[in-house]
Enzyme design. Structure first.
Site, mmCIF file in Angstrom:
data_model
loop_
_atom_site.group_PDB
_atom_site.id
_atom_site.type_symbol
_atom_site.label_atom_id
_atom_site.label_comp_id
_atom_site.label_asym_id
_atom_site.label_seq_id
_atom_site.Cartn_x
_atom_site.Cartn_y
_atom_site.Cartn_z
ATOM 1 N N SER A 141 46.910 35.394 46.270
ATOM 2 C CA SER A 141 46.022 35.544 45.119
ATOM 3 C C SER A 141 46.866 35.657 43.862
ATOM 4 O O SER A 141 47.977 36.209 43.901
ATOM 5 C CB SER A 141 45.156 36.793 45.259
ATOM 6 O OG SER A 141 44.489 37.097 44.038
ATOM 7 N N TYR A 155 43.977 45.681 46.688
ATOM 8 C CA TYR A 155 43.913 44.234 46.906
ATOM 9 C C TYR A 155 45.212 43.566 46.452
ATOM 10 O O TYR A 155 45.790 42.750 47.183
ATOM 11 C CB TYR A 155 42.729 43.650 46.141
ATOM 12 C CG TYR A 155 42.551 42.158 46.328
ATOM 13 C CD1 TYR A 155 41.907 41.662 47.452
ATOM 14 C CD2 TYR A 155 43.023 41.254 45.372
ATOM 15 C CE1 TYR A 155 41.737 40.295 47.631
ATOM 16 C CE2 TYR A 155 42.861 39.898 45.539
ATOM 17 C CZ TYR A 155 42.220 39.415 46.673
ATOM 18 O OH TYR A 155 42.063 38.059 46.840
#
Length: 246
Positions: A141, A155
């Site tokens: 990501s 995350y």
């Protein structure tokens, strides 16, 4: 296209969004594709059926990426059913958003299990079967390198970890002609982060290109790494993020 003809790919979390787009693209390029799912059986089987109808072999396997035994079993089942494994795409993921202080040990364990442990276990299992020219591609990501806002510590930490994992794999497996890379999506229009959802306008404002990407944009980069064009790319972190990281 037939650049991947004769190859077998395993895509984790391939029932929807980016994973489904990757599975379809690899099949379009000639690969037979196995995809895993945790809960979305109907969606996964629909993607597999679509691939089969296009002339490629495909199989949907239930395998919760939070369960390392299930992840390893999916690799072994792929080889048992298709006779080989050439491309592993670690795509399965969950989004963790919330105050750092509110995260629990349980939430930490689940996110790390899916984003870090599962790619590690899958890569280790796959490495026993991958031949020269094998590919390991992990979907990270843009938040793994640039967080940019509060409430994404867990995350982001998990997505940063796959960078180190993939660079290590590049070193460990390079002598066998196996590559390992990370593809880092930015704002991509999927059901997990729709382009018309809450906060979408704020995300667009941080993008030099000014708009969301599509799952096919990510799939195209994965396909390049999986194909002949990716033969001399390893240990790389490639952003598909509309300039978020610029």
């Amino acid at each position: 296209m037939t650049e991947l003809a004769g190859k077998v790919a395993l895509v984790t979390g391939g029932s929807r969004g980016i994973g489904a787009a990757i599975a379809r693209r690899l099949a379009a390029d000639g690969a037979d594709v196995v995809l895993t799912y945790a809960a979305s059986r109907d969606q996964a089987e629909a993607v597999a059926a679509e691939i089969s109808e296009s002339g490629r072999r495909s199989l949907a396997l239930r395998a919760d990426s939070a369960d390392p035994d299930a992840v390893a079993a999916a690799v072994e089942r792929t080889v048992a059913e298709f006779g080989r494994l050439d491309i592993l795409v670690n795509n399965a993921g969950v989004f963790a958003y919330g105050p750092f202080e509110a995260e629990t040990r349980e939430s930490y364990a689940r996110v790390m299990a899916i984003h870090v442990q599962a790619p590690f276990v899958a890569a280790q299992a796959a490495s026993r079967h991958l031949r020269e020219g094998g590919r390991i591609i992990t979907i990270g990501s843009c938040l793994g390198e640039r967080v940019g806002a509060p409430n994404m510590t867990l995350y982001s930490a998990s997505k940063a970890a796959v960078i180190g994992l993939s660079k290590g794999l590049a070193q460990d497996l390079g002598a066998r002609g196996i590559t390992a890379n990370v593809v880092q999506p930015g704002p991509i229009d999927t059901d997990m982060n729709p382009a018309d959802g809450d906060g979408a306008d704020a995300q667009r404002q941080g993008l030099p290109l000014g708009h969301y990407g599509s799952a096919d944009d990510v799939a195209a980069t994965v396909a390049h790494l999986a194909g002949p064009g990716g033969r001399f790319i390893t240990g790389a972190v490639i952003s598909v993020d509309g300039g978020f990281s610029a």
